[in-house]
Design an enzyme around this catalytic site. Structure first.
Site, PDB file in Angstrom:
ATOM      1  N   ASP A  13       0.763  -1.239  -0.033  1.00 49.94           N
ATOM      2  CA  ASP A  13       0.038  -0.097  -0.037  1.00 49.94           C
ATOM      3  C   ASP A  13       0.857   1.274   0.144  1.00 49.94           C
ATOM      4  O   ASP A  13       0.362   2.198   0.469  1.00 49.94           O
ATOM      5  CB  ASP A  13      -1.007  -0.172   1.149  1.00 49.94           C
ATOM      6  CG  ASP A  13      -1.981  -0.910   1.065  1.00 49.94           C
ATOM      7  OD1 ASP A  13      -2.229  -1.617   0.137  1.00 49.94           O
ATOM      8  OD2 ASP A  13      -2.201  -1.540   2.350  1.00 49.94           O
ATOM      9  N   LYS A  16       2.068   2.308  -4.890  1.00 50.30           N
ATOM     10  CA  LYS A  16       2.621   1.849  -6.350  1.00 50.30           C
ATOM     11  C   LYS A  16       1.724   2.012  -7.433  1.00 50.30           C
ATOM     12  O   LYS A  16       2.028   2.286  -8.643  1.00 50.30           O
ATOM     13  CB  LYS A  16       2.567   0.194  -6.163  1.00 50.30           C
ATOM     14  CG  LYS A  16       3.760  -0.361  -5.055  1.00 50.30           C
ATOM     15  CD  LYS A  16       3.807  -1.730  -4.827  1.00 50.30           C
ATOM     16  CE  LYS A  16       2.617  -2.434  -4.504  1.00 50.30           C
ATOM     17  NZ  LYS A  16       1.990  -2.128  -2.847  1.00 50.30           N
ATOM     18  N   GLY A  40      -4.219  -4.499  -3.836  1.00 51.08           N
ATOM     19  CA  GLY A  40      -5.281  -3.199  -4.045  1.00 51.08           C
ATOM     20  C   GLY A  40      -4.565  -1.988  -4.504  1.00 51.08           C
ATOM     21  O   GLY A  40      -4.138  -1.585  -3.658  1.00 51.08           O
ATOM     22  N   HIS A  41      -4.574  -1.772  -5.894  1.00 47.77           N
ATOM     23  CA  HIS A  41      -3.785  -0.695  -6.160  1.00 47.77           C
ATOM     24  C   HIS A  41      -4.783   0.312  -6.745  1.00 47.77           C
ATOM     25  O   HIS A  41      -5.597   0.470  -7.674  1.00 47.77           O
ATOM     26  CB  HIS A  41      -2.940  -1.045  -7.487  1.00 47.77           C
ATOM     27  CG  HIS A  41      -1.821  -2.003  -7.147  1.00 47.77           C
ATOM     28  ND1 HIS A  41      -0.877  -2.728  -7.959  1.00 47.77           N
ATOM     29  CD2 HIS A  41      -1.728  -2.687  -6.064  1.00 47.77           C
ATOM     30  CE1 HIS A  41      -0.081  -3.553  -7.181  1.00 47.77           C
ATOM     31  NE2 HIS A  41      -0.410  -3.422  -6.001  1.00 47.77           N
ATOM     32  N   THR A  42      -4.691   1.541  -6.179  1.00 48.22           N
ATOM     33  CA  THR A  42      -5.636   2.732  -6.194  1.00 48.22           C
ATOM     34  C   THR A  42      -5.010   3.855  -7.377  1.00 48.22           C
ATOM     35  O   THR A  42      -3.748   3.987  -6.848  1.00 48.22           O
ATOM     36  CB  THR A  42      -5.877   3.580  -4.877  1.00 48.22           C
ATOM     37  OG1 THR A  42      -6.175   2.393  -3.899  1.00 48.22           O
ATOM     38  CG2 THR A  42      -7.206   4.207  -4.989  1.00 48.22           C
ATOM     39  N   GLN A 230       2.008  -5.768  -3.218  1.00 51.84           N
ATOM     40  CA  GLN A 230       2.606  -6.028  -1.781  1.00 51.84           C
ATOM     41  C   GLN A 230       3.840  -5.200  -1.759  1.00 51.84           C
ATOM     42  O   GLN A 230       3.879  -4.472  -2.250  1.00 51.84           O
ATOM     43  CB  GLN A 230       2.686  -7.587  -1.346  1.00 51.84           C
ATOM     44  CG  GLN A 230       1.436  -8.135  -1.251  1.00 51.84           C
ATOM     45  CD  GLN A 230       0.820  -8.677  -2.583  1.00 51.84           C
ATOM     46  OE1 GLN A 230       1.414  -9.557  -3.392  1.00 51.84           O
ATOM     47  NE2 GLN A 230      -0.221  -8.455  -2.678  1.00 51.84           N
ATOM     48  N   ASP A 339       2.687  14.683   2.275  1.00 51.00           N
ATOM     49  CA  ASP A 339       1.256  15.602   2.459  1.00 51.00           C
ATOM     50  C   ASP A 339       0.563  15.299   3.834  1.00 51.00           C
ATOM     51  O   ASP A 339       0.236  16.145   4.632  1.00 51.00           O
ATOM     52  CB  ASP A 339       0.459  15.660   1.063  1.00 51.00           C
ATOM     53  CG  ASP A 339      -0.085  14.320   0.833  1.00 51.00           C
ATOM     54  OD1 ASP A 339       0.745  13.357   0.354  1.00 51.00           O
ATOM     55  OD2 ASP A 339      -1.273  14.241   0.824  1.00 51.00           O
TER      56      ASP A 339
HETATM   57  P1  GDP Z   1      -0.594   0.398  -3.543  1.00 47.23           P
HETATM   58  O1  GDP Z   1      -1.378  -0.938  -3.095  1.00 47.23           O
HETATM   59  O2  GDP Z   1       0.857   0.461  -3.377  1.00 47.23           O
HETATM   60  O3  GDP Z   1      -0.911   0.823  -5.012  1.00 47.23           O
HETATM   61  O4  GDP Z   1      -1.460   1.261  -2.882  1.00 47.23           O
HETATM   62  P2  GDP Z   1      -2.863   1.568  -2.317  1.00 47.23           P
HETATM   63  O5  GDP Z   1      -3.825   2.174  -3.624  1.00 47.23           O
HETATM   64  O6  GDP Z   1      -3.269   0.631  -1.617  1.00 47.23           O
HETATM   65  O7  GDP Z   1      -2.628   2.831  -1.229  1.00 47.23           O
HETATM   66  C1  GDP Z   1      -2.230   4.141  -1.351  1.00 47.23           C
HETATM   67  C2  GDP Z   1      -3.257   5.166  -1.184  1.00 47.23           C
HETATM   68  O8  GDP Z   1      -2.633   6.383  -1.001  1.00 47.23           O
HETATM   69  C3  GDP Z   1      -4.295   5.143  -2.037  1.00 47.23           C
HETATM   70  O9  GDP Z   1      -5.671   5.635  -1.767  1.00 47.23           O
HETATM   71  C4  GDP Z   1      -3.945   6.456  -2.824  1.00 47.23           C
HETATM   72  O10 GDP Z   1      -4.914   6.968  -3.759  1.00 47.23           O
HETATM   73  C5  GDP Z   1      -3.297   7.387  -1.931  1.00 47.23           C
HETATM   74  N1  GDP Z   1      -2.231   7.992  -2.368  1.00 47.23           N
HETATM   75  C6  GDP Z   1      -1.043   7.567  -3.086  1.00 47.23           C
HETATM   76  N2  GDP Z   1      -0.194   8.537  -3.143  1.00 47.23           N
HETATM   77  C7  GDP Z   1      -0.621   9.697  -2.477  1.00 47.23           C
HETATM   78  C8  GDP Z   1      -0.028  10.675  -1.751  1.00 47.23           C
HETATM   79  O11 GDP Z   1       1.245  11.089  -2.292  1.00 47.23           O
HETATM   80  N3  GDP Z   1      -0.617  11.519  -1.101  1.00 47.23           N
HETATM   81  C9  GDP Z   1      -1.827  11.130  -0.566  1.00 47.23           C
HETATM   82  N4  GDP Z   1      -2.203  11.837   0.420  1.00 47.23           N
HETATM   83  N5  GDP Z   1      -2.496   9.921  -0.855  1.00 47.23           N
HETATM   84  C10 GDP Z   1      -1.788   9.256  -1.733  1.00 47.23           C
HETATM   85  P1  IMO Z   2      -0.960  -4.221  -2.197  1.00 51.50           P
HETATM   86  O1  IMO Z   2      -0.471  -4.842  -3.563  1.00 51.50           O
HETATM   87  C1  IMO Z   2      -0.890  -4.662   2.114  1.00 51.50           C
HETATM   88  C2  IMO Z   2      -1.072  -8.627   3.814  1.00 51.50           C
HETATM   89  C3  IMO Z   2      -2.412  -9.092   4.254  1.00 51.50           C
HETATM   90  C4  IMO Z   2      -1.833  -9.991   5.407  1.00 51.50           C
HETATM   91  C5  IMO Z   2      -0.605 -10.698   4.611  1.00 51.50           C
HETATM   92  C6  IMO Z   2      -1.081 -12.147   3.956  1.00 51.50           C
HETATM   93  O2  IMO Z   2      -2.146  -3.339  -2.260  1.00 51.50           O
HETATM   94  O3  IMO Z   2       0.345  -3.384  -1.635  1.00 51.50           O
HETATM   95  P2  IMO Z   2      -2.404 -12.557   1.730  1.00 51.50           P
HETATM   96  O4  IMO Z   2      -3.884 -12.391   1.545  1.00 51.50           O
HETATM   97  O5  IMO Z   2      -1.386 -12.201   0.840  1.00 51.50           O
HETATM   98  O6  IMO Z   2      -2.112 -14.226   2.307  1.00 51.50           O
HETATM   99  O7  IMO Z   2      -1.917 -11.949   3.125  1.00 51.50           O
HETATM  100  O8  IMO Z   2      -0.147  -9.946   3.617  1.00 51.50           O
HETATM  101  N1  IMO Z   2      -1.256  -8.205   2.315  1.00 51.50           N
HETATM  102  C7  IMO Z   2      -1.039  -6.767   2.064  1.00 51.50           C
HETATM  103  N2  IMO Z   2      -0.794  -5.776   2.705  1.00 51.50           N
HETATM  104  N3  IMO Z   2      -0.944  -4.391   0.732  1.00 51.50           N
HETATM  105  C8  IMO Z   2      -1.244  -5.457  -0.156  1.00 51.50           C
HETATM  106  O9  IMO Z   2      -1.242  -5.534  -1.401  1.00 51.50           O
HETATM  107  C9  IMO Z   2      -1.392  -6.871   0.523  1.00 51.50           C
HETATM  108  N4  IMO Z   2      -1.484  -8.194  -0.009  1.00 51.50           N
HETATM  109  C10 IMO Z   2      -1.353  -8.782   1.168  1.00 51.50           C
HETATM  110  O10 IMO Z   2      -2.886  -7.882   4.922  1.00 51.50           O
HETATM  111  O11 IMO Z   2      -0.969  -9.177   6.509  1.00 51.50           O
HETATM  112 MG    MG Z   3      -2.672  -1.711  -1.753  1.00 50.81          MG
END
Ligand code: GDP
Ligand code: IMO
Ligand code: MG
Length: 431
Positions: A13, A16, A40-42, A230, A339
């Site tokens: 999270d 990426k 979960g990539h947002t 991850q 931020d």
């Molecule tokens: P990922 O799994 O690595 O793609 O990350 P996630 O999408 O799970 O979580 C990142 C969250 O931070 C998402 O809700 C993005 O929209 C948000 N985000 C990404 N970059 C920034 C940033 O620079 N500042 C803020 N405030 N939010 C961000």
């Molecule tokens: P992204 O790509 C954050 C964590 C789970 C748990 C552990 C094992 O969005 O960064 P699993 O379902 O893989 O057996 O869970 O890994 N986990 C993540 N945490 N971001 C993720 O993906 C994750 N994918 C798995 O919360 O602790």
């Molecule tokens: Mg994520």
């Protein structure tokens, strides 16, 4: 050409998805190399939020090919839901998507096994996303798995039933009533029906021998960006085992998950948050249980993109970051979400761990025994909004100091700074 890589340096999270979408116009192909619907990539574009689980994050750029590599595991039902959502937004993702024949499938019974295995762990739960990740990768290494390319074989249903029967026998040993376990609200029979319908839809997509496609593409001058899921601290080998996921989330996963040789790896973008978060259980040395932790969660909207669970929040952990940079050979750092700390007047960073009165600058196997204390440096916060349209050198001094502190402590340069979820909330920093 060489393939560049984007991967997470913390516990996932990191942001990426945003960075892949931001850098995608510089590439012809975006390729996911591991993980599955646990990701979960947002991506936020003009105020609209999109969350991707299996589909690579280049999908919002119409001329880019998005490839699901052999190292990824696919749940057809979740995949179809994602496809349908994108179609509803006016996209035609099928025109830009390729699936590796060698990617493994997550069966409905993998999800049941995941749920039972977690239930039995009681207070030692991993905190899995319950998408069937562990059991599906287990079957892959146990050589029982079903692969995407198998779905076209006339004997597929028999193979499916054989594996399902094995799972049902394994499930019996848990002594947990299966009807009590729902998968996204469905029991096994309904989920299985949905799964097979989704499989028929999936068959309409393009399946390739992705390792040959990618190597040919690189040889013919195509630019490839590998997208990690991850983060390094969740890696099956280098993460905080056993509180990890079941795939190689670090650089080695690119070679095994796409079939690209190490000599064809170019830049490695390591994405990290300016603080730390973790969702799920396991060690988190710099975790904050106070109002600062809550502030990071609120301002950073730190709730899981896949499960909605609140993310644990804490200060930036430099020993862990150094470790991830080392393992992955990061060539460019990308810092996200500074931020979120705009309101803070003081910011701490963990610079080392105190293990029996010895300061260590990298996490070691020993430090997983919990007998260690994070050692902190305290910097003054910038305590004001950070402008996105201003080069780093003109940013508030305390923010520049924070960046320099990280660069000095990690002996690595930050190349991109993200200050918000939108594409234009990003600053490229000159080397
Ligand atoms: P990922 O799994 O690595 O793609 O990350 P996630 O999408 O799970 O979580 C990142 C969250 O931070 C998402 O809700 C993005 O929209 C948000 N985000 C990404 N970059 C920034 C940033 O620079 N500042 C803020 N405030 N939010 C961000
Ligand atoms: P992204 O790509 C954050 C964590 C789970 C748990 C552990 C094992 O969005 O960064 P699993 O379902 O893989 O057996 O869970 O890994 N986990 C993540 N945490 N971001 C993720 O993906 C994750 N994918 C798995 O919360 O602790
Ligand atoms: Mg994520």
């Amino acid at each position: 050409m060489k393939a560049d890589v984007i991967l997470g340096l913390q516990w996932g999270d990191e942001g990426k998805g945003k960075i892949v979408d931001l850098l995608a116009p510089g590439y012809d192909i975006i390729a996911r190399f591991q993980g599955g619907p646990n990701a979960g990539h947002t991506i936020e574009i003009n105020g609209s939020k999109h969350v991707l689980h299996l589909i690579p994050s280049g999908i919002f750029h119409p001329n880019i090919t998005n490839l699901i590599g052999n190292g990824v595991i696919i749940d057809p039902y979740i995949f179809l839901q994602e496809l349908t959502l994108l179609r509803g937004k006016g996209l035609q993702p099928e025109n830009q998507l390729l699936i590796s024949n060698r990617a493994h499938l997550i069966l409905p019974t993998h999800r049941l096994l995941d749920a039972c295995s977690e239930k039995c762990k009681k207070d030692k739960k991993i905190g899995s996303t319950l998408k069937g990740i562990g059991p599906a990768y287990t079957d892959k290494t146990a050589r029982n798995g079903l692969r995407a390319g198998d779905i076209f074989n006339p004997g597929f249903k028999d193979k499916y039933n054989t594996l399902k029967e094995l799972h049902l026998r394994q499930l019996k040993s848990f002594e947990i009533p299966l009807q009590d376990i729902l998968m996204d609200g469905h029991d096994l029979v309904t989920y299985e029906n949905n799964w097979f319908s989704a499989l028929e839809e999936m068959k309409k997509l393009a399946f390739v021998d992705s390792e040959i496609f990618l190597n040919d593409s690189l040889a013919s001058g195509k630019r490839v960006l590998a997208e990690g899921a991850q983060g390094t601290l969740l890696d099956i080998d280098f993460g905080s085992y056993p509180f990890v996921t079941s795939s190689s989330t670090s650089i080695g996963g690119v070679c095994t998950g796409l079939g690209i040789p190490p000599s064809r790896i170019g830049d490695v973008y390591g994405v990290f948050k300016a603080y730390c978060t973790r969702v799920g259980n396991g060690p988190f040395p710099t975790e904050l249980h106070d109002e600062t932790g809550q502030l990071l969660r609120d301002k950073g909207n730190e709730y899981g993109s896949t499960t909605g669970r609140p993310r644990r929040c804490g200060w930036l952990d430099l020993p862990a970051l150094r470790y991830s940079i080392l393992i992955n050979g990061v060539t460019r750092l990308v810092m996200m979400k500074a931020d979120v700390m705009n309101a803070l007047t003081e910011i701490k960073l963990c610079t080392s761990y105190n293990v029996d009165n010895k300061h260590i600058s990298l996490p070691s196997f020993v430090s997983q025994n919990d007998h260690f204390e994070p050692v902190y440096a305290t910097l003054q916060g910038w305590a004001q909004p950070l402008p996105c349209d201003c080069p780093v050198e003109n940013q508030p001094k305390n923010f520049v100091d924070y960046i320099e502190f990280i660069e000095t402590s990690t002996k690595s340069k930050i190349s991109v700074i993200s200050l918000g979820p939108e594409r234009n909330q990003s600053i490229y920093k000159a080397d």
